[in-house]
Design a protein around this motif. Structure first.
Motif, PDB file in Angstrom:
ATOM      1  N   GLY A 229       0.817  -1.215   0.000  1.00  0.00           N
ATOM      2  CA  GLY A 229       0.000   0.000   0.000  1.00  0.00           C
ATOM      3  C   GLY A 229       0.846   1.259   0.000  1.00  0.00           C
ATOM      4  O   GLY A 229       0.522   2.246  -0.660  1.00  0.00           O
ATOM      5  N   ALA A 230       1.963   1.245   0.727  1.00  0.00           N
ATOM      6  CA  ALA A 230       2.875   2.402   0.742  1.00  0.00           C
ATOM      7  C   ALA A 230       3.502   2.619  -0.628  1.00  0.00           C
ATOM      8  O   ALA A 230       3.641   3.762  -1.086  1.00  0.00           O
ATOM      9  CB  ALA A 230       3.959   2.206   1.796  1.00  0.00           C
ATOM     10  N   ILE A 231       3.854   1.532  -1.303  1.00  0.00           N
ATOM     11  CA  ILE A 231       4.395   1.655  -2.665  1.00  0.00           C
ATOM     12  C   ILE A 231       3.341   2.266  -3.582  1.00  0.00           C
ATOM     13  O   ILE A 231       3.637   3.163  -4.391  1.00  0.00           O
ATOM     14  CB  ILE A 231       4.859   0.277  -3.186  1.00  0.00           C
ATOM     15  N   GLY A 232       2.105   1.839  -3.456  1.00  0.00           N
ATOM     16  CA  GLY A 232       1.020   2.418  -4.255  1.00  0.00           C
ATOM     17  C   GLY A 232       0.824   3.893  -3.964  1.00  0.00           C
ATOM     18  O   GLY A 232       0.571   4.693  -4.862  1.00  0.00           O
ATOM     19  N   ALA A 233       0.966   4.288  -2.704  1.00  0.00           N
ATOM     20  CA  ALA A 233       0.815   5.702  -2.331  1.00  0.00           C
ATOM     21  C   ALA A 233       1.923   6.551  -2.951  1.00  0.00           C
ATOM     22  O   ALA A 233       1.687   7.680  -3.380  1.00  0.00           O
ATOM     23  CB  ALA A 233       0.820   5.839  -0.810  1.00  0.00           C
TER      24      ALA A 233
END
Length: 169
Positions: free
Chosen positions: A111-115
């Motif tokens: 999710g952090a990579i997506g953000a």
């Protein structure tokens, strides 16, 4: 070699020819600026799509890996702590909880990579760069002054040009 309007370079051109040439050049410039904006917008959309894909992958990993990974990890932790040889080891419930926490950690990382990708797409300044370039070009053209040139015998005299301007207004 010839000018954009087809007349030979260095030949004297009329005001109409110069105006037509300038209009053609300005039109080409505007079309090029629009093409540049499209390319930059596509790049920003691509970055946004990458962020969206990363979010989808994170959700998919979380959903599909929890049951199988949790069972395998929980039983592995139980065996590692001594549950396999009859010593009891850790309670199986704690092993399942630890397995779930590992799955949450992986989903949070994805999710952090997506953000990060979504933030890059949001910060994309492609269209703003093109707009400022167009404004700069328009400012230069508004301040442009014609180069002084020598009047040759074949040129129209300024009085004739003024007469045409008066008659058309």
């Amino acid at each position: 070699m010839s000018a954009p309007d087809g007349s030979p370079v260095g030949a004297e051109r009329s005001i109409g020819q110069l105006f037509a040439s300038a209009t053609t050049e300005m039109s080409a410039l505007v079309h090029d600026e629009i093409a540049l904006a499209k390319v930059q917008l596509k790049r920003d959309v691509k970055r946004g799509a990458m962020g969206g894909v990363a979010f989808i992958v994170a959700a998919t990993v979380l959903i599909f890996s929890l049951p199988m990974l949790s069972f395998a990890l929980a039983y592995g932790i139980n065996a590692w702590t001594g549950g396999h040889n009859g010593d009891g080891g850790w309670n199986l419930a704690w092993c399942f909880l630890l397995s779930f926490a590992g799955s949450l950690l992986l989903a949070g990382l994805l999710g952090a990579i997506g953000a990060v990708f979504a933030k890059k797409a949001k910060k994309g300044k492609g269209p703003q760069k093109v707009a400022s370039s167009v404004k700069e070009t328009a400012g230069v053209l508004q301040n442009a002054k014609p180069h002084p040139r020598q009047v040759t015998p074949g040129d129209r005299v300024p009085e004739a040009i003024e007469a045409v301007a008066r008659s058309s207004s």
